[in-house]
Design an enzyme around this catalytic site. Structure first.
Site, short mmCIF file in Angstrom:
data_model
loop_
_atom_site.label_atom_id
_atom_site.label_comp_id
_atom_site.label_asym_id
_atom_site.label_seq_id
_atom_site.Cartn_x
_atom_site.Cartn_y
_atom_site.Cartn_z
N HIS A 17 3.75 -9.96 1.43
CA HIS A 17 4.59 -9.15 2.32
C HIS A 17 6.06 -9.60 2.24
O HIS A 17 6.97 -8.78 2.18
CB HIS A 17 4.13 -9.26 3.77
CG HIS A 17 2.76 -8.69 4.05
ND1 HIS A 17 1.77 -9.39 4.70
CD2 HIS A 17 2.23 -7.48 3.75
CE1 HIS A 17 0.69 -8.63 4.82
NE2 HIS A 17 0.94 -7.47 4.24
N LYS A 41 -8.97 -1.55 15.23
CA LYS A 41 -9.06 -2.63 14.26
C LYS A 41 -9.18 -3.96 14.98
O LYS A 41 -8.45 -4.23 15.93
CB LYS A 41 -7.80 -2.62 13.39
CG LYS A 41 -8.09 -2.86 11.94
CD LYS A 41 -6.87 -2.58 11.11
CE LYS A 41 -7.08 -3.08 9.69
NZ LYS A 41 -5.92 -2.84 8.85
N ARG A 92 -0.83 -3.45 -4.95
CA ARG A 92 -1.39 -4.54 -5.79
C ARG A 92 -2.20 -3.92 -6.92
O ARG A 92 -1.71 -3.09 -7.63
CB ARG A 92 -2.23 -5.48 -4.92
CG ARG A 92 -1.40 -6.30 -3.94
CD ARG A 92 -2.26 -6.93 -2.91
NE ARG A 92 -3.02 -5.90 -2.21
CZ ARG A 92 -3.80 -6.09 -1.18
NH1 ARG A 92 -3.97 -7.30 -0.71
NH2 ARG A 92 -4.43 -5.10 -0.59
N SER A 130 -4.35 -10.13 3.45
CA SER A 130 -4.49 -10.77 4.77
C SER A 130 -5.95 -11.07 5.06
O SER A 130 -6.28 -12.12 5.62
CB SER A 130 -3.92 -9.87 5.86
OG SER A 130 -2.55 -9.66 5.67
O1 PNS Z 1 -1.51 -3.04 6.23
P1 PNS Z 1 -2.41 -1.86 6.38
O2 PNS Z 1 -3.50 -2.17 7.38
O3 PNS Z 1 -2.95 -1.36 5.07
O4 PNS Z 1 -1.51 -0.69 7.01
C1 PNS Z 1 -2.05 0.57 7.25
C2 PNS Z 1 -1.09 1.43 8.10
C3 PNS Z 1 -0.77 0.73 9.39
C4 PNS Z 1 0.19 1.67 7.32
C5 PNS Z 1 -1.81 2.79 8.36
O5 PNS Z 1 -3.07 2.55 8.89
C6 PNS Z 1 -1.03 3.69 9.31
O6 PNS Z 1 -0.06 4.28 8.91
N1 PNS Z 1 -1.47 3.76 10.59
C7 PNS Z 1 -0.83 4.56 11.60
C8 PNS Z 1 -1.67 5.78 11.97
C9 PNS Z 1 -1.41 6.92 11.00
O7 PNS Z 1 -0.30 7.39 10.83
N2 PNS Z 1 -2.49 7.36 10.35
C10 PNS Z 1 -2.42 8.40 9.36
C11 PNS Z 1 -2.04 7.84 8.01
S1 PNS Z 1 -2.35 8.97 6.78
#
Ligand code: PNS
Length: 160
Positions: A17, A41, A92, A130
């Site tokens: 990150h 989560k 990645r 993570s």
């Molecule tokens: O680090 P991560 O867990 O892969 O991040 C995922 C994240 C937080 C970017 C994604 O889950 C997200 O955007 N969540 C917010 C809810 C949302 O907008 N959902 C629709 C996405 S298509």
């Protein structure tokens, strides 16, 4: 002034990150790290802990023009609320692609004025996640190559 949003769970922040944050500053002026407040989560670190950890890490490395905020609800709503139109994500291995492809496509359908830009993870960060860091740490493994010392200390506290 170009403003970008770097969203994620950051549970916890890894060296991968940090690499994305530093490299993104080559093409944006201000970055908001948006920590998703997703109650579904099961996170190891609560929101306050994650915000505090990331702020400390940014300060200790003199990484300026980066702020940390949490958001709940849709990412595109948060991006608009912040008056930004750029999402930064790290990529990645191939395994990330499907998930990122779907998410980017959905976000674009929800708001086509918001673009997502991907930065490939550097060689030495390709395998860091993570989730794996938490597992290795829980089983008493050495995570010093994967996370900054500030995170190592907090992981040790959680798993002592
Ligand atoms: O680090 P991560 O867990 O892969 O991040 C995922 C994240 C937080 C970017 C994604 O889950 C997200 O955007 N969540 C917010 C809810 C949302 O907008 N959902 C629709 C996405 S298509």
């Amino acid at each position: 002034m170009k403003l970008g949003i770097y969203p994620g769970s950051f549970d916890p922040l890894t060296n991968g990150h940090i690499d994305i944050i530093e490299r993104s500053r080559k093409f944006i002026d201000n970055l908001i790290i948006g920590i998703s407040d997703n109650n579904n989560k099961k996170n190891l670190f609560n929101l306050d802990e994650r915000i505090k950890m990331i702020n400390t890490i940014m300060q200790n490395r003199n990484i300026n023009n980066v702020t940390v905020e949490s958001f709940n609800g849709l990412l595109v709503s948060f991006v608009k609320k912040k008056k930004a139109n750029l999402i930064i994500r790290g990529l990645r291995a191939v395994s990330d692609f499907e998930y990122e492809f779907q998410m980017t496509g959905m976000n674009f359908k929800l708001n086509s004025s918001i673009e997502t830009i991907f930065l490939m993870a550097s060689d030495n960060n390709q395998l860091i996640s993570s989730n794996l860091v938490k597992e290795v740490s829980k089983l008493n493994g050495d995570v010093s190559k994967f996370v900054p010392p500030e995170v190592q200390i907090e992981l040790k506290k959680k798993f002592k």
